[in-house]
Enzyme design. Structure first.
Site, PDB file in Angstrom:
ATOM      1  N   GLY A   1      90.260  45.196  25.065  1.00  0.00           N
ATOM      2  CA  GLY A   1      91.163  45.103  26.220  1.00  0.00           C
ATOM      3  C   GLY A   1      92.244  44.068  25.933  1.00  0.00           C
ATOM      4  CG  PHE A   2      95.143  42.789  28.965  1.00  0.00           C
ATOM      5  CD1 PHE A   2      96.436  43.072  28.582  1.00  0.00           C
ATOM      6  CD2 PHE A   2      94.668  43.346  30.146  1.00  0.00           C
ATOM      7  CE1 PHE A   2      97.251  43.890  29.344  1.00  0.00           C
ATOM      8  CE2 PHE A   2      95.463  44.165  30.920  1.00  0.00           C
ATOM      9  CZ  PHE A   2      96.754  44.441  30.525  1.00  0.00           C
TER      10      PHE A   2
ATOM     11  CG  ASP B   1      88.696  40.126  33.491  1.00  0.00           C
ATOM     12  OD1 ASP B   1      89.568  39.237  33.534  1.00  0.00           O
ATOM     13  OD2 ASP B   1      88.824  41.254  34.009  1.00  0.00           O
TER      14      ASP B   1
ATOM     15  N   GLY C   1      85.124  44.667  22.375  1.00  0.00           N
ATOM     16  CA  GLY C   1      86.016  44.885  23.524  1.00  0.00           C
ATOM     17  C   GLY C   1      87.473  44.780  23.112  1.00  0.00           C
TER      18      GLY C   1
ATOM     19  CD  GLU D   1      99.653  47.506  42.197  1.00  0.00           C
ATOM     20  OE1 GLU D   1     100.522  46.698  41.865  1.00  0.00           O
ATOM     21  OE2 GLU D   1      98.666  47.744  41.490  1.00  0.00           O
TER      22      GLU D   1
ATOM     23  CB  ALA E   1      96.603  41.091  32.312  1.00  0.00           C
ATOM     24  CD  GLN E   2     100.607  36.801  30.986  1.00  0.00           C
ATOM     25  OE1 GLN E   2     100.396  35.942  30.149  1.00  0.00           O
ATOM     26  NE2 GLN E   2     101.409  37.817  30.773  1.00  0.00           N
TER      27      GLN E   2
HETATM   28  C1  LIG Z   1      92.942  48.875  38.358  1.00  0.00           C
HETATM   29  C2  LIG Z   1      93.194  47.487  37.830  1.00  0.00           C
HETATM   30  C3  LIG Z   1      94.439  46.910  38.011  1.00  0.00           C
HETATM   31  C4  LIG Z   1      94.697  45.626  37.545  1.00  0.00           C
HETATM   32  N1  LIG Z   1      95.939  45.093  37.742  1.00  0.00           N
HETATM   33  C5  LIG Z   1      96.213  43.871  37.238  1.00  0.00           C
HETATM   34  C6  LIG Z   1      97.515  43.324  37.360  1.00  0.00           C
HETATM   35  O1  LIG Z   1      98.420  43.942  37.941  1.00  0.00           O
HETATM   36  N2  LIG Z   1      97.751  42.102  36.812  1.00  0.00           N
HETATM   37  C7  LIG Z   1      96.761  41.416  36.157  1.00  0.00           C
HETATM   38  O2  LIG Z   1      97.023  40.307  35.663  1.00  0.00           O
HETATM   39  N3  LIG Z   1      95.526  41.894  36.047  1.00  0.00           N
HETATM   40  C8  LIG Z   1      95.220  43.117  36.557  1.00  0.00           C
HETATM   41  N4  LIG Z   1      93.961  43.620  36.433  1.00  0.00           N
HETATM   42  C9  LIG Z   1      92.934  42.798  35.785  1.00  0.00           C
HETATM   43  C10 LIG Z   1      93.091  42.886  34.266  1.00  0.00           C
HETATM   44  O3  LIG Z   1      93.122  44.235  33.895  1.00  0.00           O
HETATM   45  C11 LIG Z   1      91.936  42.158  33.609  1.00  0.00           C
HETATM   46  O4  LIG Z   1      91.984  40.806  33.967  1.00  0.00           O
HETATM   47  C12 LIG Z   1      92.020  42.301  32.100  1.00  0.00           C
HETATM   48  O5  LIG Z   1      91.968  43.653  31.719  1.00  0.00           O
HETATM   49  C13 LIG Z   1      90.910  41.523  31.418  1.00  0.00           C
HETATM   50  O6  LIG Z   1      91.012  41.726  30.047  1.00  0.00           O
HETATM   51  P1  LIG Z   1      89.705  41.726  29.145  1.00  0.00           P
HETATM   52  O7  LIG Z   1      90.183  41.938  27.753  1.00  0.00           O
HETATM   53  O8  LIG Z   1      88.884  40.541  29.447  1.00  0.00           O
HETATM   54  O9  LIG Z   1      88.856  42.980  29.633  1.00  0.00           O
HETATM   55  P2  LIG Z   1      89.266  44.498  29.680  1.00  0.00           P
HETATM   56  O10 LIG Z   1      90.736  44.678  29.634  1.00  0.00           O
HETATM   57  O11 LIG Z   1      88.497  45.078  30.800  1.00  0.00           O
HETATM   58  O12 LIG Z   1      88.703  45.071  28.296  1.00  0.00           O
HETATM   59  C14 LIG Z   1      87.343  45.226  28.050  1.00  0.00           C
HETATM   60  C15 LIG Z   1      87.178  46.165  26.869  1.00  0.00           C
HETATM   61  O13 LIG Z   1      85.806  46.185  26.504  1.00  0.00           O
HETATM   62  C16 LIG Z   1      85.371  47.506  26.286  1.00  0.00           C
HETATM   63  N5  LIG Z   1      83.941  47.518  26.606  1.00  0.00           N
HETATM   64  C17 LIG Z   1      83.360  47.374  27.802  1.00  0.00           C
HETATM   65  N6  LIG Z   1      82.028  47.373  27.700  1.00  0.00           N
HETATM   66  C18 LIG Z   1      81.750  47.526  26.382  1.00  0.00           C
HETATM   67  C19 LIG Z   1      80.555  47.597  25.623  1.00  0.00           C
HETATM   68  N7  LIG Z   1      79.336  47.500  26.203  1.00  0.00           N
HETATM   69  N8  LIG Z   1      80.631  47.759  24.283  1.00  0.00           N
HETATM   70  C20 LIG Z   1      81.837  47.858  23.688  1.00  0.00           C
HETATM   71  N9  LIG Z   1      83.013  47.780  24.353  1.00  0.00           N
HETATM   72  C21 LIG Z   1      82.961  47.621  25.668  1.00  0.00           C
HETATM   73  C22 LIG Z   1      86.221  48.333  27.250  1.00  0.00           C
HETATM   74  O14 LIG Z   1      86.307  49.669  26.820  1.00  0.00           O
HETATM   75  C23 LIG Z   1      87.569  47.602  27.174  1.00  0.00           C
HETATM   76  O15 LIG Z   1      88.360  48.105  26.133  1.00  0.00           O
HETATM   77  C24 LIG Z   1      93.677  44.906  36.881  1.00  0.00           C
HETATM   78  C25 LIG Z   1      92.425  45.486  36.687  1.00  0.00           C
HETATM   79  C26 LIG Z   1      92.187  46.765  37.151  1.00  0.00           C
HETATM   80  C27 LIG Z   1      90.830  47.403  36.919  1.00  0.00           C
END
Ligand SMILES: Cc1cc2nc3c(=O)[nH]c(=O)nc-3n(C[C@H](O)[C@H](O)[C@H](O)COP(=O)(O)OP(=O)(O)OC[C@H]3O[C@@H](n4cnc5c(N)ncnc54)[C@H](O)[C@@H]3O)c2cc1C
Length: 433
Positions: free
Chosen positions: A14-15, A302, A12, A172, A320-321
């Site tokens: 993401g953030f 998350d 993953g 939004e 995100a933070q």
């Molecule tokens: C539309 C939207 C708006 C948002 N706005 C805000 C905001 O304004 N402020 C804020 O703080 N938070 C916001 N959030 C929440 C924030 O985006 C999340 O808290 C944050 O992205 C979590 O980060 P993460 O790295 O845990 O997961 P994610 O950023 O979701 O990253 C997960 C990664 O895992 C990959 N992945 C998923 N499943 C698999 C798999 N089976 N195998 C391999 N890779 C996989 C995905 O492609 C992705 O790259 C928002 C979320 C959304 C959907």
């Protein structure tokens, strides 16, 4: 790969994932393999601007290989996690098997439809770039179809848009579609003779922006109502089929477009036992983000539920933070652990939350005070520029914003679809699906 190096597989990007990789840097003691279903990182908070043709998707996304080209020990593996085999320290992906010394899980969440199969089948989620482009196509196709279907008694379905979920994403996108309608549809679609899409924002809670301050909640409601958004609170979406959104108060709304921003659930982690999961299917971790019961599997962002932080006994908000801070700290803790140093427990530094409601109008809740309006909007812009991946993207986005906010017309309203399926029915299914 040199045998002396420990292999960290991080699933993953993401953030949480990219901040983990950044924080580890080009540390010689490790070989890092990032696994993701996409070959790029993207910025979810601005997805709604892609969905409304305000910015281009490339403004908020960046390929992993480009991001980490200077990291000597970095490799990228395009694939989807299918199974974790903790007994032999491997993971299975749809594109091959990987062995790990340390496994970091950062796959985030997926859209939660709360068991409503028709909603899952027919609604438009707004979680990633693909979803955003599908919404963009749908809104633009709807306008063309409305114009062409002069004799269709259900023609209004093309102009009605229902947004389910009154959190930041729902607020939004509702505000942005309303602005798009007001500033562009009126000018560029003369056949509509002044008609514009009708946006219905529906939420089961009694207020919009539930977790934010009263100032923010009130401002969101007032601004959206001024923009013509019809807000329905204390009412949930119960079903969606045959172009009808059915609400819990019995009301029905005819629409071709239900945008679903109502909830998320952690992605599944096949291979980990059921007792490792808590609320929202989040995997339980200790104060160092180690998955309970393992010493070489970690979870960040998350996907995890951590109840050891004194200020957040029920776990952190999925923001995100939190993900960024956990990713950064985990890399440091893994290095410290291997050097027999002391580990630092995770403690979330809450910097506040913000939401944009419309052009020049935003709300901001900082830890000690709240503010709204033009200054909040400007602060929002600057804060959202900082975490955008790559220096070039920051400038591209800034340029795009300056032009789009100034002109109120980004010119990105392209319906992009496959040339191979010209059959009208297939095209419709293709672009709407
Ligand atoms: C539309 C939207 C708006 C948002 N706005 C805000 C905001 O304004 N402020 C804020 O703080 N938070 C916001 N959030 C929440 C924030 O985006 C999340 O808290 C944050 O992205 C979590 O980060 P993460 O790295 O845990 O997961 P994610 O950023 O979701 O990253 C997960 C990664 O895992 C990959 N992945 C998923 N499943 C698999 C798999 N089976 N195998 C391999 N890779 C996989 C995905 O492609 C992705 O790259 C928002 C979320 C959304 C959907």
């Amino acid at each position: 790969m040199a045998n002396s190096k420990k292999h960290i597989v991080i699933v993953g990007g993401g953030f949480a994932g990219i901040n983990f990789v950044r924080s580890l840097g080009s540390n010689d003691a490790y070989q890092v393999t990032l696994v993701d279903i996409n070959n790029y990182n993207f910025f979810p908070p601005l997805i709604y601007q892609v969905a409304t043709a305000f910015i281009d998707s490339s403004n908020i996304s960046s390929p992993f290989r480009k991001m980490f080209k200077k990291h000597k020990n970095f490799a990228f593996h395009l694939g989807k996690l299918l199974q974790i085999n903790s007994d032999d320290n491997t993971i299975e992906t749809d594109t091959g098997l990987l062995h790990y010394d340390y496994l970091v899980l950062a796959v985030g969440t997926e859209t939660n439809y709360f068991g409503m199969d028709n909603v899952k089948k027919n609604a438009f989620p707004m979680k990633n770039i693909t979803d955003a482009l599908a919404i963009r196509n749908k809104i633009l196709v709807n306008l063309e179809e409305y114009i062409q279907r002069v004799d269709d008694p259900h023609r209004d379905a093309y102009l009605n848009i229902v947004v389910a979920g009154g959190g930041p994403s729902g607020v939004e996108i509702s505000g942005m579609i309303a602005e798009l309608s007001e500033r562009i549809v009126r000018k560029e679609y003369p056949e509509l003779a002044g008609l514009t899409p009708k946006i219905h924002l529906v939420d089961a809670a009694p207020v919009l922006l539930g977790p934010m301050s009263k100032v923010a909640q009130q401002e969101a409601k007032e601004v959206l109502e001024k923009l013509g958004v019809e807000i329905t609170l204390n009412v949930a979406v119960k079903d969606y089929q045959n172009d009808l959104v059915v609400l819990s108060d019995g009301k029905e709304i005819l629409t071709k477009t239900l945008i679903w921003t109502s909830g998320v659930i952690a992605r599944e982690l096949p291979g980990l036992p059921a007792e490792k999961f808590g609320r929202g299917r989040r995997v339980l971790v200790d104060q160092f983000n180690t998955v309970q019961g393992y010493n070489n599997i970690f979870a960040i962002g998350d996907i995890c539920l951590q109840t050891t932080d004194a200020g957040f006994p029920n776990g952190h908000p999925q923001l995100a933070q939190v993900a960024m801070q956990q990713g950064t700290l985990l890399a440091k803790n893994i290095v410290a652990k291997d050097r027999q140093g002391s580990l630092k427990p995770f403690s979330y530094w809450d910097k506040g939350s913000m939401a944009v409601i419309a052009r020049y109008k935003a709300v901001a809740d900082l830890p000690k005070f709240s503010f709204k309006g033009w200054f909040a909007w400007l602060t929002w812009l600057l804060i959202h520029l900082i975490p955008i991946a790559s220096f070039r993207n920051k400038w591209k986005l800034l340029g795009n914003w300056i032009w789009s906010f100034y002109s109120a017309n980004s010119g990105l309203r392209l319906i992009i679809r496959s040339e191979r399926k010209r059959d009208a029915k297939e095209v419709r299914t293709n672009i709407e699906g």
